[in-house]
Design a protein around this motif. Structure first.
Motif, PDB file in Angstrom:
ATOM      1  N   ALA A   1      11.098  59.616  57.117  1.00  0.00           N
ATOM      2  CA  ALA A   1      11.201  60.760  58.029  1.00  0.00           C
ATOM      3  C   ALA A   1      12.660  61.163  58.225  1.00  0.00           C
ATOM      4  CB  ALA A   1      10.559  60.424  59.367  1.00  0.00           C
ATOM      5  N   ARG A   2      13.524  60.189  58.373  1.00  0.00           N
ATOM      6  CA  ARG A   2      14.944  60.483  58.579  1.00  0.00           C
ATOM      7  C   ARG A   2      15.546  61.173  57.350  1.00  0.00           C
ATOM      8  NH1 ARG A   2      16.399  55.821  59.105  1.00  0.00           N
ATOM      9  NH2 ARG A   2      17.404  55.451  57.090  1.00  0.00           N
ATOM     10  N   VAL A   3      15.219  60.663  56.165  1.00  0.00           N
ATOM     11  CA  VAL A   3      15.803  61.204  54.935  1.00  0.00           C
ATOM     12  C   VAL A   3      15.317  62.625  54.661  1.00  0.00           C
ATOM     13  CG1 VAL A   3      15.806  60.965  52.415  1.00  0.00           C
ATOM     14  CG2 VAL A   3      16.275  58.986  53.848  1.00  0.00           C
ATOM     15  N   VAL A   4      14.007  62.847  54.762  1.00  0.00           N
ATOM     16  CA  VAL A   4      13.497  64.199  54.448  1.00  0.00           C
ATOM     17  C   VAL A   4      13.954  65.210  55.490  1.00  0.00           C
ATOM     18  CG1 VAL A   4      11.518  63.319  53.149  1.00  0.00           C
ATOM     19  CG2 VAL A   4      11.254  63.817  55.586  1.00  0.00           C
ATOM     20  N   SER A   5      14.055  64.792  56.739  1.00  0.00           N
ATOM     21  CA  SER A   5      14.500  65.711  57.792  1.00  0.00           C
ATOM     22  C   SER A   5      15.966  66.086  57.608  1.00  0.00           C
ATOM     23  CB  SER A   5      14.296  65.081  59.169  1.00  0.00           C
ATOM     24  OG  SER A   5      12.942  64.799  59.400  1.00  0.00           O
ATOM     25  N   ALA A   6      16.798  65.089  57.339  1.00  0.00           N
ATOM     26  CA  ALA A   6      18.227  65.350  57.135  1.00  0.00           C
ATOM     27  C   ALA A   6      18.435  66.232  55.908  1.00  0.00           C
ATOM     28  CB  ALA A   6      18.979  64.036  56.981  1.00  0.00           C
ATOM     29  N   ALA A   7      17.684  65.957  54.837  1.00  0.00           N
ATOM     30  CA  ALA A   7      17.838  66.734  53.610  1.00  0.00           C
ATOM     31  C   ALA A   7      17.425  68.187  53.818  1.00  0.00           C
ATOM     32  CB  ALA A   7      17.016  66.105  52.486  1.00  0.00           C
ATOM     33  N   TYR A   8      16.328  68.393  54.539  1.00  0.00           N
ATOM     34  CA  TYR A   8      15.827  69.752  54.758  1.00  0.00           C
ATOM     35  C   TYR A   8      16.837  70.573  55.559  1.00  0.00           C
ATOM     36  CZ  TYR A   8      12.189  73.312  55.135  1.00  0.00           C
ATOM     37  OH  TYR A   8      11.465  74.471  55.006  1.00  0.00           O
ATOM     38  N   MET A   9      17.327  70.004  56.636  1.00  0.00           N
ATOM     39  CA  MET A   9      18.251  70.753  57.480  1.00  0.00           C
ATOM     40  C   MET A   9      19.629  70.915  56.838  1.00  0.00           C
ATOM     41  SD  MET A   9      16.430  71.863  59.731  1.00  0.00           S
ATOM     42  CE  MET A   9      14.691  71.551  60.086  1.00  0.00           C
ATOM     43  N   HIS A  10      20.036  69.936  56.033  1.00  0.00           N
ATOM     44  CA  HIS A  10      21.301  70.084  55.325  1.00  0.00           C
ATOM     45  C   HIS A  10      21.194  71.217  54.305  1.00  0.00           C
ATOM     46  CE1 HIS A  10      25.213  69.057  53.798  1.00  0.00           C
ATOM     47  NE2 HIS A  10      24.731  68.967  52.570  1.00  0.00           N
ATOM     48  N   CYS A  11      20.049  71.285  53.643  1.00  0.00           N
ATOM     49  CA  CYS A  11      19.797  72.377  52.703  1.00  0.00           C
ATOM     50  C   CYS A  11      19.916  73.715  53.416  1.00  0.00           C
ATOM     51  CB  CYS A  11      18.409  72.217  52.080  1.00  0.00           C
ATOM     52  SG  CYS A  11      17.810  73.682  51.209  1.00  0.00           S
ATOM     53  N   CYS A  12      19.274  73.829  54.577  1.00  0.00           N
ATOM     54  CA  CYS A  12      19.306  75.085  55.334  1.00  0.00           C
ATOM     55  C   CYS A  12      20.717  75.427  55.798  1.00  0.00           C
ATOM     56  CB  CYS A  12      18.367  75.001  56.530  1.00  0.00           C
ATOM     57  SG  CYS A  12      16.624  74.900  56.061  1.00  0.00           S
ATOM     58  N   ALA A  13      21.476  74.390  56.158  1.00  0.00           N
ATOM     59  CA  ALA A  13      22.836  74.632  56.646  1.00  0.00           C
ATOM     60  C   ALA A  13      23.772  75.073  55.527  1.00  0.00           C
ATOM     61  CB  ALA A  13      23.386  73.366  57.309  1.00  0.00           C
ATOM     62  N   THR A  14      23.543  74.563  54.313  1.00  0.00           N
ATOM     63  CA  THR A  14      24.467  74.853  53.214  1.00  0.00           C
ATOM     64  C   THR A  14      24.090  76.100  52.420  1.00  0.00           C
ATOM     65  OG1 THR A  14      23.243  73.270  51.838  1.00  0.00           O
ATOM     66  CG2 THR A  14      25.226  72.466  52.943  1.00  0.00           C
ATOM     67  N   VAL A  15      22.805  76.281  52.147  1.00  0.00           N
ATOM     68  CA  VAL A  15      22.386  77.433  51.335  1.00  0.00           C
ATOM     69  C   VAL A  15      21.470  78.380  52.097  1.00  0.00           C
ATOM     70  CG1 VAL A  15      22.633  76.138  49.189  1.00  0.00           C
ATOM     71  CG2 VAL A  15      20.396  76.248  50.297  1.00  0.00           C
ATOM     72  N   GLY A  16      21.217  78.074  53.372  1.00  0.00           N
ATOM     73  CA  GLY A  16      20.338  78.908  54.173  1.00  0.00           C
ATOM     74  C   GLY A  16      20.724  80.381  54.205  1.00  0.00           C
ATOM     75  N   PRO A  17      22.001  80.702  54.441  1.00  0.00           N
ATOM     76  CA  PRO A  17      22.381  82.117  54.486  1.00  0.00           C
ATOM     77  C   PRO A  17      22.038  82.866  53.200  1.00  0.00           C
ATOM     78  CG  PRO A  17      24.098  80.768  55.457  1.00  0.00           C
ATOM     79  CD  PRO A  17      23.109  79.815  54.858  1.00  0.00           C
TER      80      PRO A  17
ATOM     81  N   PHE B   1      19.517  78.935  61.949  1.00  0.00           N
ATOM     82  CA  PHE B   1      20.119  80.106  61.325  1.00  0.00           C
ATOM     83  C   PHE B   1      20.549  81.128  62.376  1.00  0.00           C
ATOM     84  CE2 PHE B   1      19.731  84.212  59.008  1.00  0.00           C
ATOM     85  CZ  PHE B   1      20.717  83.978  58.054  1.00  0.00           C
ATOM     86  N   ARG B   2      19.815  81.190  63.497  1.00  0.00           N
ATOM     87  CA  ARG B   2      20.161  82.125  64.581  1.00  0.00           C
ATOM     88  C   ARG B   2      21.259  81.570  65.487  1.00  0.00           C
ATOM     89  NH1 ARG B   2      14.253  82.138  65.147  1.00  0.00           N
ATOM     90  NH2 ARG B   2      13.409  83.927  64.004  1.00  0.00           N
ATOM     91  N   GLY B   3      21.688  80.332  65.234  1.00  0.00           N
ATOM     92  CA  GLY B   3      22.745  79.739  66.033  1.00  0.00           C
ATOM     93  C   GLY B   3      22.273  79.113  67.322  1.00  0.00           C
ATOM     94  N   ARG B   4      20.953  78.871  67.442  1.00  0.00           N
ATOM     95  CA  ARG B   4      20.406  78.308  68.675  1.00  0.00           C
ATOM     96  C   ARG B   4      20.348  76.790  68.666  1.00  0.00           C
ATOM     97  NH1 ARG B   4      15.302  82.534  69.178  1.00  0.00           N
ATOM     98  NH2 ARG B   4      16.551  84.396  69.632  1.00  0.00           N
ATOM     99  N   THR B   5      20.619  76.180  67.527  1.00  0.00           N
ATOM    100  CA  THR B   5      20.724  74.726  67.438  1.00  0.00           C
ATOM    101  C   THR B   5      21.599  74.421  66.239  1.00  0.00           C
ATOM    102  OG1 THR B   5      19.481  72.639  67.376  1.00  0.00           O
ATOM    103  CG2 THR B   5      18.691  74.407  65.945  1.00  0.00           C
ATOM    104  N   ASP B   6      21.948  73.141  66.068  1.00  0.00           N
ATOM    105  CA  ASP B   6      22.775  72.790  64.919  1.00  0.00           C
ATOM    106  C   ASP B   6      21.997  71.874  63.971  1.00  0.00           C
ATOM    107  OD1 ASP B   6      22.833  70.195  66.016  1.00  0.00           O
ATOM    108  OD2 ASP B   6      24.766  70.535  66.987  1.00  0.00           O
ATOM    109  N   GLU B   7      22.611  71.576  62.839  1.00  0.00           N
ATOM    110  CA  GLU B   7      21.952  70.798  61.789  1.00  0.00           C
ATOM    111  C   GLU B   7      21.488  69.443  62.283  1.00  0.00           C
ATOM    112  OE1 GLU B   7      23.165  68.654  57.548  1.00  0.00           O
ATOM    113  OE2 GLU B   7      24.385  70.308  58.307  1.00  0.00           O
ATOM    114  N   SER B   8      22.357  68.726  62.982  1.00  0.00           N
ATOM    115  CA  SER B   8      22.031  67.382  63.441  1.00  0.00           C
ATOM    116  C   SER B   8      20.865  67.385  64.422  1.00  0.00           C
ATOM    117  CB  SER B   8      23.264  66.743  64.094  1.00  0.00           C
ATOM    118  OG  SER B   8      22.943  65.467  64.610  1.00  0.00           O
ATOM    119  N   ALA B   9      20.905  68.291  65.392  1.00  0.00           N
ATOM    120  CA  ALA B   9      19.843  68.354  66.400  1.00  0.00           C
ATOM    121  C   ALA B   9      18.513  68.745  65.765  1.00  0.00           C
ATOM    122  CB  ALA B   9      20.220  69.352  67.493  1.00  0.00           C
TER     123      ALA B   9
END
Length: 209
Positions: free
Chosen positions: A104-120, A184-192
């Motif tokens: 759970a930790r690995v897939v969650s971190a990977a998903y949000m890191h993906c969104c943070a880096t290539v999301g835009p 993406f809307r700036g209402r939370t960050d990658e870690s949270a």
């Protein structure tokens, strides 16, 4: 037609001699890398086959041969971005113990890191292709791929039928998409966002969850 300064600069930056012929697969990779750079620097509005050819230092027919249309180019770029992120996720899962909390930790971190880096870039591509039937089908296909990856990664960690686990993973991916939109809307960050998704996965799949 003489190359523009931008095209010559791009060619020199790659260390490629002017007019050099690349194998088709390598040329396609070069074009997609250039397309991603254009989206990152100039936005999707600037990504046309003509501009891509200019930036890559090739003729227009070469760009058209590889992608046919602007929609075809954007879809190919979306697939490449997703393939790269999936490869990174699968590699991380190979090194992860088959415990629910760890997966759970690995897939969650990977998903949000993906969104943070290539999301835009990803959201810009989706916006540019809104209403395109082929892209709608590709987006569903890519989401289904994530559901399958999550289901297969989590299966050894839980005592659920394949069907039940599949449905819960559909819900998990839906939650991940919603969290990514909030980030993406700036209402939370990658870690949270990653922490919330990790908690949702564990609670959803824990015994009696």
């Amino acid at each position: 037609m003489a190359k523009t300064n931008a095209a010559r600069t791009a060619t020199r930056a790659r260390g490629e001699a002017p007019g050099k012929r690349l194998p088709k697969a390598e040329r396609r990779e070069q074009l997609l890398e250039t397309a991603e750079q254009i989206v990152r620097e100039e936005g999707t509005e600037a990504l046309t086959l003509g501009h891509l050819a200019e930036r890559a230092g090739v003729s227009k027919p070469i760009a058209y041969e590889h992608f046919e249309t602007r929609s075809g180019l954007l879809i190919a770029l979306a697939r490449q971005i997703d393939d790269r992120q999936v490869a990174a996720l699968l590699e991380a899962l190979k090194r992860t113990q088959k415990r629910l909390e760890d997966v759970a930790r690995v897939v969650s971190a990977a998903y949000m890191h993906c969104c943070a880096t290539v999301g835009p870039q990803w959201f810009a591509i989706l916006a540019a292709l809104k209403g395109d039937e082929q892209m709608d089908a590709v987006e569903r296909e890519l989401l289904d791929r994530y559901v399958t990856i999550y289901r297969d990664a989590l299966a050894p960690c839980v005592q659920l039928s394949k069907r039940e686990l599949h449905l819960r993973c559909v819900a998990i991916i839906g939650a991940a998409e919603a969290l990514a939109a909030e980030m993406f809307r700036g209402r939370t960050d990658e870690s949270a966002a990653a922490k919330v998704l990790e908690s949702l996965i564990v609670q959803s799949l824990s015994k009696g969850g």
